[in-house]
Design a protein around this motif. Structure first.
Motif, PDB file in Angstrom:
ATOM      1  N   ASP A  11      71.208  20.036  33.045  1.00  0.00           N
ATOM      2  CA  ASP A  11      72.389  20.841  33.385  1.00  0.00           C
ATOM      3  C   ASP A  11      73.594  20.166  32.736  1.00  0.00           C
ATOM      4  OD1 ASP A  11      74.060  22.701  34.477  1.00  0.00           O
ATOM      5  OD2 ASP A  11      73.875  22.006  36.540  1.00  0.00           O
ATOM      6  N   PRO A  12      73.850  20.468  31.460  1.00  0.00           N
ATOM      7  CA  PRO A  12      74.880  19.722  30.726  1.00  0.00           C
ATOM      8  C   PRO A  12      76.274  19.932  31.310  1.00  0.00           C
ATOM      9  CG  PRO A  12      74.151  21.639  29.470  1.00  0.00           C
ATOM     10  CD  PRO A  12      73.213  21.505  30.636  1.00  0.00           C
ATOM     11  N   LEU A  13      77.094  18.903  31.151  1.00  0.00           N
ATOM     12  CA  LEU A  13      78.478  18.952  31.628  1.00  0.00           C
ATOM     13  C   LEU A  13      79.223  20.072  30.925  1.00  0.00           C
ATOM     14  CD1 LEU A  13      80.794  17.592  33.270  1.00  0.00           C
ATOM     15  CD2 LEU A  13      81.236  16.208  31.231  1.00  0.00           C
ATOM     16  N   ALA A  14      79.876  20.926  31.722  1.00  0.00           N
ATOM     17  CA  ALA A  14      80.635  22.042  31.169  1.00  0.00           C
ATOM     18  C   ALA A  14      82.121  21.932  31.440  1.00  0.00           C
ATOM     19  CB  ALA A  14      80.102  23.366  31.736  1.00  0.00           C
ATOM     20  N   ASP A  15      82.500  21.227  32.509  1.00  0.00           N
ATOM     21  CA  ASP A  15      83.910  21.175  32.890  1.00  0.00           C
ATOM     22  C   ASP A  15      84.164  19.926  33.723  1.00  0.00           C
ATOM     23  OD1 ASP A  15      86.605  22.568  33.296  1.00  0.00           O
ATOM     24  OD2 ASP A  15      85.971  22.256  35.365  1.00  0.00           O
ATOM     25  N   ALA A  16      85.359  19.346  33.558  1.00  0.00           N
ATOM     26  CA  ALA A  16      85.756  18.194  34.362  1.00  0.00           C
ATOM     27  C   ALA A  16      87.249  18.264  34.614  1.00  0.00           C
ATOM     28  CB  ALA A  16      85.405  16.891  33.654  1.00  0.00           C
ATOM     29  N   GLY A  17      87.646  17.963  35.829  1.00  0.00           N
ATOM     30  CA  GLY A  17      89.064  17.979  36.163  1.00  0.00           C
ATOM     31  C   GLY A  17      89.283  17.881  37.657  1.00  0.00           C
ATOM     32  N   TYR A  18      90.528  18.031  38.077  1.00  0.00           N
ATOM     33  CA  TYR A  18      90.911  17.927  39.481  1.00  0.00           C
ATOM     34  C   TYR A  18      90.988  19.324  40.066  1.00  0.00           C
ATOM     35  CZ  TYR A  18      92.096  13.223  38.020  1.00  0.00           C
ATOM     36  OH  TYR A  18      92.041  11.953  37.516  1.00  0.00           O
ATOM     37  N   ARG A  19      90.122  19.610  41.016  1.00  0.00           N
ATOM     38  CA  ARG A  19      90.111  20.929  41.630  1.00  0.00           C
ATOM     39  C   ARG A  19      89.383  20.886  42.958  1.00  0.00           C
ATOM     40  NH1 ARG A  19      85.327  23.764  40.943  1.00  0.00           N
ATOM     41  NH2 ARG A  19      83.812  22.875  39.488  1.00  0.00           N
ATOM     42  N   GLU A  20      89.625  21.882  43.751  1.00  0.00           N
ATOM     43  CA  GLU A  20      88.947  21.988  45.036  1.00  0.00           C
ATOM     44  C   GLU A  20      87.525  22.499  44.839  1.00  0.00           C
ATOM     45  OE1 GLU A  20      90.103  20.855  47.685  1.00  0.00           O
ATOM     46  OE2 GLU A  20      92.280  20.763  47.403  1.00  0.00           O
ATOM     47  N   VAL A  21      86.611  21.955  45.612  1.00  0.00           N
ATOM     48  CA  VAL A  21      85.240  22.452  45.652  1.00  0.00           C
ATOM     49  C   VAL A  21      84.800  22.480  47.106  1.00  0.00           C
ATOM     50  CG1 VAL A  21      84.599  21.635  43.357  1.00  0.00           C
ATOM     51  CG2 VAL A  21      84.291  20.133  45.331  1.00  0.00           C
ATOM     52  N   PRO A  22      83.823  23.300  47.458  1.00  0.00           N
ATOM     53  CA  PRO A  22      83.323  23.286  48.836  1.00  0.00           C
ATOM     54  C   PRO A  22      82.845  21.889  49.226  1.00  0.00           C
ATOM     55  CG  PRO A  22      82.486  25.207  47.658  1.00  0.00           C
ATOM     56  CD  PRO A  22      83.165  24.346  46.638  1.00  0.00           C
ATOM     57  N   ASP A  23      83.198  21.463  50.419  1.00  0.00           N
ATOM     58  CA  ASP A  23      82.843  20.118  50.862  1.00  0.00           C
ATOM     59  C   ASP A  23      81.343  19.856  50.777  1.00  0.00           C
ATOM     60  OD1 ASP A  23      85.480  19.585  51.325  1.00  0.00           O
ATOM     61  OD2 ASP A  23      85.340  19.608  53.529  1.00  0.00           O
ATOM     62  N   ALA A  24      80.548  20.858  51.122  1.00  0.00           N
ATOM     63  CA  ALA A  24      79.098  20.648  51.130  1.00  0.00           C
ATOM     64  C   ALA A  24      78.579  20.352  49.723  1.00  0.00           C
ATOM     65  CB  ALA A  24      78.399  21.868  51.703  1.00  0.00           C
ATOM     66  N   GLU A  25      79.136  21.032  48.727  1.00  0.00           N
ATOM     67  CA  GLU A  25      78.693  20.814  47.352  1.00  0.00           C
ATOM     68  C   GLU A  25      79.185  19.471  46.824  1.00  0.00           C
ATOM     69  OE1 GLU A  25      79.194  23.990  44.542  1.00  0.00           O
ATOM     70  OE2 GLU A  25      79.083  25.505  46.113  1.00  0.00           O
ATOM     71  N   GLY A  26      80.466  19.177  47.046  1.00  0.00           N
ATOM     72  CA  GLY A  26      81.010  17.917  46.565  1.00  0.00           C
ATOM     73  C   GLY A  26      80.365  16.721  47.230  1.00  0.00           C
ATOM     74  N   GLY A  27      80.141  16.819  48.526  1.00  0.00           N
ATOM     75  CA  GLY A  27      79.568  15.700  49.266  1.00  0.00           C
ATOM     76  C   GLY A  27      78.104  15.452  48.954  1.00  0.00           C
TER      77      GLY A  27
END
Length: 275
Positions: A11-27
């Protein structure tokens, strides 16, 4: 997240930066990222960290010199977010009864390899720091050197779990990226000396794959946020250590290096005690 994602495929990297994500996914992203990158991380930083040494931070502050945990002889000590358990392994040679936990099987596998090479046996437990598999009042001291806390949206749960498994009066010490650093680009050169973001912007740094899946998430907390989470869990802050960049130390580690280190703090170490 895309419904077409297949975990067996890259799953190659497509995007990087500062943004909100759902807590369940980020955690949940940390376990997969560290599993995938454990060998590369240990290859890159293993010589600096050592297989059985206790290095708190890229500045090179060692527990042998700092003594932030106090005398561990005969004490039950828990390392949270231990990686390959280099610190726990060192503490075991100092008379501590130590257990090391990490969410990543890949990092703990590295710990087993270090044990085999060093002729040691370090108790290793795979566990999320927000749900530690230990009874209440099990440990005298707990610590983490850049483990767990930066990679979850709900660090208050980590503090609450540590408070649960510590005995009253137990010590909890943790190192994180210095919160001030989040206002600056993650660049060890002079380009990283100009603030480009608000210190109060708490959006996490997120890397997303081509599938839309969160591959990596790292969370910013201000100094005030850290203190509020600690006191909310019942801890008293005894010291806040901000290691200097030592003269002659030329090693660059990500955004850490001698250029920025001479001007900006890179690490904050919170030394606390449970009420």
């Amino acid at each position: 997240m895309s419904g077409n994602y297949n975990p067996a495929e890259p799953d190659p990297l497509a995007d990087a930066g500062y943004r909100e994500v759902p807590d369940a996914e980020g955690g949940a992203a940390g376990r997969g990222w560290w599993d995938a990158n454990a060998e590369e991380y240990l290859d890159e930083h293993g010589a600096f960290l050592g297989p059985a040494d206790f290095v708190w931070c890229p500045e090179g502050l060692r527990e042998e010199d700092a003594g932030l945990l106090g005398d561990v002889t005969g004490r039950r000590v828990l390392e949270v977010g231990a990686g390959a358990a280099q610190c726990a392994r060192w503490l075991g040679t100092r008379g501590a009864h130590v257990v090391a936990t990490d969410v990543s099987h890949g990092m703990l596998a590295g710990g087993l390899r270090y044990d085999a090479a060093e002729g040691t046996r370090t108790p290793l437990v795979q566990a999320d720091a927000r749900a530690l598999p230990f009874a209440a009042d099990s440990f005298d001291v707990a610590f983490t050197a850049f483990g767990a806390i930066p990679f979850v949206p709900d660090a208050e749960r980590v503090h609450a779990e540590v408070a649960r498994v510590l005995r009253p009066g137990g010590r909890w010490v943790f190192a994180v990226t210095h919160p001030l650093r989040w206002a600056f680009p993650d660049d060890p050169s002079a380009h990283g000396l100009t603030a480009t973001r608000s210190y109060f912007d708490r959006r996490p740094y997120v890397e997303t794959g081509a599938s839309g899946r969160v591959l990596y998430a790292e969370y910013h907390r201000t100094v005030g946020d850290h203190v509020a989470e600690l006191t909310g869990a019942g801890f008293l802050l005894e010291r806040l250590v901000e290691p200097d960049w030592p003269a002659g130390h030329e090693r660059v580690w990500g955004g850490w290096g001698p250029v920025r280190g001479a001007r900006l703090p890179g690490t904050a170490i919170f030394v606390t005690r449970l009420r």
